[in-house]
Scaffold this active site. Structure first.
Site, PDB file in Angstrom:
ATOM      1  N   GLU A 111       9.034   1.770  13.788  1.00  0.00           N
ATOM      2  CA  GLU A 111       8.198   2.516  12.852  1.00  0.00           C
ATOM      3  C   GLU A 111       7.225   1.557  12.165  1.00  0.00           C
ATOM      4  OE1 GLU A 111      10.323   6.275  11.326  1.00  0.00           O
ATOM      5  OE2 GLU A 111      11.144   4.612  10.196  1.00  0.00           O
ATOM      6  N   HIS A 118      15.454   0.775   7.223  1.00  0.00           N
ATOM      7  CA  HIS A 118      14.221   1.561   7.112  1.00  0.00           C
ATOM      8  C   HIS A 118      13.176   0.799   6.308  1.00  0.00           C
ATOM      9  CE1 HIS A 118      11.368   4.701   6.129  1.00  0.00           C
ATOM     10  NE2 HIS A 118      11.808   5.301   7.215  1.00  0.00           N
TER      11      HIS A 118
HETATM   12  P1  13P Z   1       6.489  10.037   8.401  1.00  0.00           P
HETATM   13  O1  13P Z   1       6.840  10.890   9.582  1.00  0.00           O
HETATM   14  O2  13P Z   1       6.367  10.847   7.123  1.00  0.00           O
HETATM   15  O3  13P Z   1       5.334   9.161   8.659  1.00  0.00           O
HETATM   16  O4  13P Z   1       7.749   9.080   8.140  1.00  0.00           O
HETATM   17  C1  13P Z   1       8.269   8.371   9.206  1.00  0.00           C
HETATM   18  C2  13P Z   1       9.543   7.752   8.792  1.00  0.00           C
HETATM   19  O5  13P Z   1       9.563   6.828   8.000  1.00  0.00           O
HETATM   20  C3  13P Z   1      10.787   8.300   9.354  1.00  0.00           C
HETATM   21  O6  13P Z   1      11.873   7.489   9.059  1.00  0.00           O
END
Ligand code: 13P
Length: 235
Positions: free
Chosen positions: A159, A90
């Site tokens: 992400e 992550h």
């Molecule tokens: P947000 O949805 O708060 O932007 O976070 C995304 C995330 O890092 C999920 O792992």
């Protein structure tokens, strides 16, 4: 049928997580169309009611059974609760806590050998995104170093760092371009994460090569999370 995942990060207590998961299970018992993952904090891990369409996972663990790594938990702590799902790579672990690709790859290998379902996260920071798609893809490729992309229990989550927790999701065009490119090399499911919410989830999950969403802030209210599952279940 998209995969919808909630990452609580450093939110929800043991008590509020239990309440959340119980309400969610109640919904999922009669609505079995979506595949749902929830990643509570370490202290909220427990042996929750088993449902085929709900997986409780760990946000992290150290690649060891037991050992002397102060502040970390090992595989025995997950196995105690039958947890067989883990988030690895992550952005907050990479960029806030400084986890390096070498360590991330070791962790991947360790939990892969234990047969865990791995949600493996990748994403580029803003300065890379600003250099364009090619630079972004090159950067994302470095996050695949020493990762077995053919692992059968792998789910990848794209992400973009600049979209996480900012309320500013990537544009549909950006998501489409990156997902199309990643899917040329990866056959496993590919989720999008970064400011996904009730207002944009349907559009994002309806895209080609988007197999679901990994949601942070907008997943924290169980009613909202259930609505997001509900609104995407026909996709
Ligand atoms: P947000 O949805 O708060 O932007 O976070 C995304 C995330 O890092 C999920 O792992």
């Amino acid at each position: 049928m998209p995969i919808i995942a909630a990452n609580f990060k450093t939110n929800h207590t043991r008590k509020s997580s239990a309440k959340y998961i119980s309400l969610l299970s109640q919904y999922l018992r009669t609505n079995s169309t979506a595949r749902v993952y929830v990643f509570p904090s370490y202290t909220a891990l427990d042996e929750y009611e088993h449902l085929a369409n709900l997986h409780i996972g760990a946000q992290n663990a150290y690649p060891t059974q037991t050992g002397s790594i102060t502040g970390e938990i090992g595989a025995v702590h997950l196995e105690e609760f039958n947890i067989k799902t883990i988030l690895i790579g992550h952005s907050e672990r990479r960029h806030v806590l400084g986890e390096k690709q070498e360590h991330i790859a070791q962790k991947f290998e360790y939990f892969k050998n234990l047969g865990y379902k791995i949600i493996y996260c990748i994403g580029e920071p803003l300065e890379v995104k600003e250099q364009g798609l090619e630079a972004t893809l090159d950067y994302l490729n470095t996050q695949f170093e020493n990762i077995d992309l053919n692992y059968e229990h792998l789910i990848v989550a794209y992400e973009p760092v600049w979209a996480i927790g900012t309320g500013k999701s990537a544009t549909i065009e950006d998501i489409q371009a990156v997902h199309d490119a990643i899917k040329q090399t990866i056959k496993q499911p590919l989720l999008y994460g970064g400011s996904v919410n009730l207002g944009n989830i349907e559009k994002i999950c309806a895209l080609n090569n988007v197999d679901g969403a990994l949601i942070g802030s907008a997943s924290l209210e169980v009613e909202d999370f259930i609505k997001m599952i509900e609104n995407t279940k026909e996709l």
